[in-house]
Write an enzyme that holds these catalytic residues in place. Structure first.
Site, PDB file in Angstrom:
ATOM      1  N   ASP A  98       0.806  -1.219   0.000  1.00 40.57           N
ATOM      2  CA  ASP A  98       0.000   0.000   0.000  1.00 40.57           C
ATOM      3  C   ASP A  98       0.843   1.276   0.000  1.00 40.57           C
ATOM      4  O   ASP A  98       0.410   2.327   0.449  1.00 40.57           O
ATOM      5  CB  ASP A  98      -0.910  -0.003   1.235  1.00 40.57           C
ATOM      6  N   GLU A 120      -0.738  -8.922  -1.587  1.00 34.40           N
ATOM      7  CA  GLU A 120      -1.299  -8.365  -0.350  1.00 34.40           C
ATOM      8  C   GLU A 120      -2.502  -7.460  -0.679  1.00 34.40           C
ATOM      9  O   GLU A 120      -2.618  -6.325  -0.226  1.00 34.40           O
ATOM     10  CB  GLU A 120      -0.252  -7.593   0.456  1.00 34.40           C
ATOM     11  N   GLU A 134      -2.086   5.102   3.141  1.00 36.56           N
ATOM     12  CA  GLU A 134      -2.039   3.717   2.650  1.00 36.56           C
ATOM     13  C   GLU A 134      -3.417   3.140   2.326  1.00 36.56           C
ATOM     14  O   GLU A 134      -3.564   2.359   1.390  1.00 36.56           O
ATOM     15  CB  GLU A 134      -1.326   2.823   3.670  1.00 36.56           C
ATOM     16  N   HIS A 225       6.310   4.548  12.725  1.00 38.86           N
ATOM     17  CA  HIS A 225       6.584   5.449  11.604  1.00 38.86           C
ATOM     18  C   HIS A 225       5.341   5.996  10.892  1.00 38.86           C
ATOM     19  O   HIS A 225       5.462   6.674   9.878  1.00 38.86           O
ATOM     20  CB  HIS A 225       7.450   4.735  10.557  1.00 38.86           C
ATOM     21  N   ARG A 227       2.399   8.046   9.325  1.00 41.59           N
ATOM     22  CA  ARG A 227       2.222   9.477   9.073  1.00 41.59           C
ATOM     23  C   ARG A 227       1.106  10.098   9.902  1.00 41.59           C
ATOM     24  O   ARG A 227       1.203  11.253  10.327  1.00 41.59           O
ATOM     25  CB  ARG A 227       1.887   9.700   7.593  1.00 41.59           C
ATOM     26  N   HIS A 258      13.177   4.566  12.624  1.00 42.50           N
ATOM     27  CA  HIS A 258      12.939   4.760  11.183  1.00 42.50           C
ATOM     28  C   HIS A 258      13.653   6.033  10.714  1.00 42.50           C
ATOM     29  O   HIS A 258      13.729   7.016  11.461  1.00 42.50           O
ATOM     30  CB  HIS A 258      11.425   4.888  10.971  1.00 42.50           C
TER      31      HIS A 258
HETATM   32  C1  UD1 Z   1       6.854   4.567   3.548  1.00 46.60           C
HETATM   33  C2  UD1 Z   1       5.441   4.224   3.083  1.00 46.60           C
HETATM   34  C3  UD1 Z   1       4.670   3.487   4.171  1.00 46.60           C
HETATM   35  C4  UD1 Z   1       5.456   2.293   4.662  1.00 46.60           C
HETATM   36  C5  UD1 Z   1       6.836   2.732   5.090  1.00 46.60           C
HETATM   37  C6  UD1 Z   1       7.664   1.536   5.485  1.00 46.60           C
HETATM   38  C7  UD1 Z   1       4.258   5.727   1.555  1.00 46.60           C
HETATM   39  C8  UD1 Z   1       3.417   6.932   1.430  1.00 46.60           C
HETATM   40  N1  UD1 Z   1       4.706   5.459   2.796  1.00 46.60           N
HETATM   41  O1  UD1 Z   1       6.759   5.524   4.591  1.00 46.60           O
HETATM   42  O2  UD1 Z   1       3.423   3.054   3.651  1.00 46.60           O
HETATM   43  O3  UD1 Z   1       4.760   1.713   5.737  1.00 46.60           O
HETATM   44  O4  UD1 Z   1       7.500   3.397   4.009  1.00 46.60           O
HETATM   45  O5  UD1 Z   1       8.788   1.901   6.218  1.00 46.60           O
HETATM   46  O6  UD1 Z   1       4.527   5.053   0.594  1.00 46.60           O
HETATM   47  N2  UD1 Z   1      14.344   8.042   4.420  1.00 46.60           N
HETATM   48  C9  UD1 Z   1      15.719   7.957   4.284  1.00 46.60           C
HETATM   49  N3  UD1 Z   1      16.271   6.752   3.949  1.00 46.60           N
HETATM   50  C10 UD1 Z   1      15.537   5.625   3.768  1.00 46.60           C
HETATM   51  C11 UD1 Z   1      14.127   5.723   3.891  1.00 46.60           C
HETATM   52  C12 UD1 Z   1      13.557   6.938   4.212  1.00 46.60           C
HETATM   53  O7  UD1 Z   1      16.434   8.914   4.476  1.00 46.60           O
HETATM   54  O8  UD1 Z   1      16.099   4.571   3.466  1.00 46.60           O
HETATM   55  C13 UD1 Z   1      13.741   9.362   4.766  1.00 46.60           C
HETATM   56  C14 UD1 Z   1      13.820  10.362   3.583  1.00 46.60           C
HETATM   57  O9  UD1 Z   1      14.017  11.640   4.090  1.00 46.60           O
HETATM   58  C15 UD1 Z   1      12.428  10.214   2.969  1.00 46.60           C
HETATM   59  C16 UD1 Z   1      11.583  10.053   4.217  1.00 46.60           C
HETATM   60  O10 UD1 Z   1      12.359   9.198   5.074  1.00 46.60           O
HETATM   61  O11 UD1 Z   1      12.055  11.350   2.201  1.00 46.60           O
HETATM   62  C17 UD1 Z   1      10.213   9.469   3.998  1.00 46.60           C
HETATM   63  O12 UD1 Z   1      10.241   8.276   3.219  1.00 46.60           O
HETATM   64  P1  UD1 Z   1       8.868   7.783   2.505  1.00 46.60           P
HETATM   65  O13 UD1 Z   1       9.134   6.499   1.809  1.00 46.60           O
HETATM   66  O14 UD1 Z   1       8.284   8.881   1.704  1.00 46.60           O
HETATM   67  O15 UD1 Z   1       7.879   7.550   3.704  1.00 46.60           O
HETATM   68  P2  UD1 Z   1       7.931   6.549   4.916  1.00 46.60           P
HETATM   69  O16 UD1 Z   1       7.467   7.297   6.108  1.00 46.60           O
HETATM   70  O17 UD1 Z   1       9.237   5.877   4.954  1.00 46.60           O
HETATM   71  N1  UDP Z   2      11.910  -4.381  10.099  1.00 41.68           N
HETATM   72  C1  UDP Z   2      13.288  -4.503   9.869  1.00 41.68           C
HETATM   73  N2  UDP Z   2      14.133  -3.693  10.572  1.00 41.68           N
HETATM   74  C2  UDP Z   2      13.715  -2.779  11.476  1.00 41.68           C
HETATM   75  C3  UDP Z   2      12.313  -2.630  11.678  1.00 41.68           C
HETATM   76  C4  UDP Z   2      11.441  -3.444  10.964  1.00 41.68           C
HETATM   77  O1  UDP Z   2      13.713  -5.337   9.067  1.00 41.68           O
HETATM   78  O2  UDP Z   2      14.544  -2.097  12.086  1.00 41.68           O
HETATM   79  C5  UDP Z   2      10.989  -5.218   9.317  1.00 41.68           C
HETATM   80  C6  UDP Z   2       9.875  -5.919  10.072  1.00 41.68           C
HETATM   81  O3  UDP Z   2      10.266  -7.216  10.476  1.00 41.68           O
HETATM   82  C7  UDP Z   2       8.739  -5.965   9.065  1.00 41.68           C
HETATM   83  C8  UDP Z   2       8.982  -4.745   8.192  1.00 41.68           C
HETATM   84  O4  UDP Z   2      10.315  -4.338   8.429  1.00 41.68           O
HETATM   85  O5  UDP Z   2       8.799  -7.116   8.230  1.00 41.68           O
HETATM   86  C9  UDP Z   2       8.021  -3.658   8.517  1.00 41.68           C
HETATM   87  O6  UDP Z   2       8.405  -2.487   7.885  1.00 41.68           O
HETATM   88  P1  UDP Z   2       7.823  -1.071   8.301  1.00 41.68           P
HETATM   89  O7  UDP Z   2       7.411  -1.102   9.731  1.00 41.68           O
HETATM   90  O8  UDP Z   2       8.851  -0.087   7.868  1.00 41.68           O
HETATM   91  O9  UDP Z   2       6.569  -0.898   7.333  1.00 41.68           O
HETATM   92  P2  UDP Z   2       5.049  -1.416   7.393  1.00 41.68           P
HETATM   93  O10 UDP Z   2       5.063  -2.881   7.550  1.00 41.68           O
HETATM   94  O11 UDP Z   2       4.391  -0.699   8.531  1.00 41.68           O
HETATM   95  O12 UDP Z   2       4.504  -0.971   6.094  1.00 41.68           O
END
Ligand code: UD1
Ligand code: UDP
Length: 386
Positions: A98, A120, A134, A225, A227, A258
């Site tokens: 999602d 999924e 999501e 994490h 939003r 995160h």
């Molecule tokens: C995203 C997904 C969320 C998912 C989550 C898993 C969307 C809208 N959100 O949220 O559904 O549950 O990932 O973790 O698709 N960043 C880094 N390095 C990384 C990753 C993120 O620096 O490796 C920082 C960056 O500043 C980036 C910000 O995090 O712009 C947000 O990342 P983004 O993927 O937009 O949203 P998440 O909150 O990570």
């Molecule tokens: N996870 C990981 N390292 C971490 C935290 C989570 O590998 O430090 C794994 C966790 O086991 C799960 C997935 O990441 O399978 C969940 O990811 P996240 O919480 O970022 O996203 P969501 O599932 O909420 O979309």
């Protein structure tokens, strides 16, 4: 014979975990071949996660920007995916979950008239504000999809109620259980010293000795994490963690934070420096599974963690008011506590001081799959893509 190419699109950490076993299963297909396409929505966390499965993207669109906004990211994925599809013309595109990557990649494939498989499919809260965005992403991806791979009967029922044709829905289980079981098996042979492993993952030495030594004390694993919790919600989560540590003077907290700056800022401001709270960098999947296995319970708003915890026998307090994964709540493993410190403390107290209640909630269950979801998905794709 030339094999048909299936593009598996991944952008974030959970997509990598849940697509990895499908990639491996497709590699064994006699006439289909997987192509791992990264949007790079996450940069470090995606690379770290793929590495845990010995995977590297076949192509990386490298779209992440620091502090990216939803419209910017959606636009970049849509445009970059459209270019990639025109150049490579795969037989199908598979998206997962999602995220913005999943939704925008599905939409790009729809515009390019390439069939989409949604891994999924059918998860719902029926509340567009939670999880945000999501719930909208997955609601939009399902009708686009030629194949809806639903993890459970409940997700199939959701899709049927939205008039998705029954023939397009396949109940497969969630591939996250395939990934989890594979990773646990892989760890079995390892004999790493727990103290060293905890320290390598960033747990300070004094805490490592106390919580991973010969007589380990109890500790809680935290992730967060979402939003919809940014701002006040995260401040509340941090206050709850502090109060939990004060209420239980022996309890440790390990929190892989995160990388989203909206998470990093309040968590580091409010929790850094506490002697029993370890704020560590995001953990590789092999390490995170190892930590989950050893935690007393888990405090999280993560979707994937709610699915994994029942298979590990770990109670989860879910820091959300609603969930698209009610199977864990029904099974008794998960409980919704929101971000209110009072509710979190109340439920944590039960898990700390009521062994009978703890044992009931920690019983092993597999409501989300049996480890064979990827094989079932491949069977459908092999049949439908001759
Ligand atoms: C995203 C997904 C969320 C998912 C989550 C898993 C969307 C809208 N959100 O949220 O559904 O549950 O990932 O973790 O698709 N960043 C880094 N390095 C990384 C990753 C993120 O620096 O490796 C920082 C960056 O500043 C980036 C910000 O995090 O712009 C947000 O990342 P983004 O993927 O937009 O949203 P998440 O909150 O990570
Ligand atoms: N996870 C990981 N390292 C971490 C935290 C989570 O590998 O430090 C794994 C966790 O086991 C799960 C997935 O990441 O399978 C969940 O990811 P996240 O919480 O970022 O996203 P969501 O599932 O909420 O979309």
């Amino acid at each position: 014979m030339n094999k048909k190419i299936l593009a598996l699109v991944v952008g974030t950490r959970p997509e990598a975990i849940k697509m990895a076993p499908l990639y491996r299963a497709l590699e064994k297909s006699p006439h289909l071949t997987p192509y791992l396409l990264s949007t790079g929505q996450h940069r470090e966390m995606l690379q770290q996660t793929l590495a845990a499965f010995d995977l590297r993207p076949d192509a990386d669109l490298a779209l992440m920007q620091a502090n990216q906004t939803l419209p910017e990211l959606t636009g970049r994925v849509l445009v970059a995916m459209t270019g990639w599809l025109a150049a490579h013309q795969p037989a199908a595109v598979l998206v997962q979950g999602d995220t913005t990557t999943a939704f925008a990649a599905a939409l790009a494939a729809f515009y390019a008239r390439v069939p989409v498989g949604h891994v999924e499919a059918g998860l719902r809260t029926y509340d567009f504000s939670a999880p945000w965005p999501e719930e909208m992403n997955r609601r939009l991806a399902d009708p686009i999809s030629r194949w809806c791979f639903a993890p459970t009967e409940l997700s199939r029922a959701n899709l049927l109620s939205e008039r998705i044709p029954a023939a397009d829905i396949h109940v497969t289980g969630n591939t996250v259980i395939d990934a989890l079981l594979w990773m646990r098996e892989r760890q079995r042979g390892l004999t790493a010293n727990p103290l060293e492993r905890a320290a390598r993952c960033g747990v300070p030495e004094a805490m490592a000795a106390r919580y991973f030594g010969e007589t380990p004390r109890r500790w809680v694993l935290v992730t967060g994490h979402r939003r919809e919790s940014f701002g006040d919600g995260f401040e509340d989560i941090c206050r709850a963690i502090l109060r939990l540590a004060e209420a239980h003077p022996d309890l440790g907290v390990i929190y892989p934070v995160h990388l989203n700056p909206h998470v990093q800022e309040p968590v580091r401001r409010l929790l850094a420096g506490h002697p029993r709270i370890a704020l560590v960098a995001p953990l590789g999947y092999e390490d995170f599974v190892w930590f989950m296995d050893r935690a007393h319970f888990i405090l999280s708003d993560s979707g994937g963690v709610q699915e994994e915890a029942p298979s590990l026998g770990k109670p989860v307090l879910v820091m959300r008011t609603t969930t698209e994964r009610p199977e864990g709540v029904t099974a008794g493993t998960s409980r919704l506590v929101g971000t209110d410190p009072e509710a979190i403390l109340r439920e944590a107290d039960v898990l700390m001081s009521d062994p009978a209640a703890y044992a009931t909630r920690a019983a092993l269950r597999n409501p989300y799959g049996d480890g064979n979801a990827s094989r079932r998905i491949v069977e459908v794709l092999e049949r439908d893509i001759p």
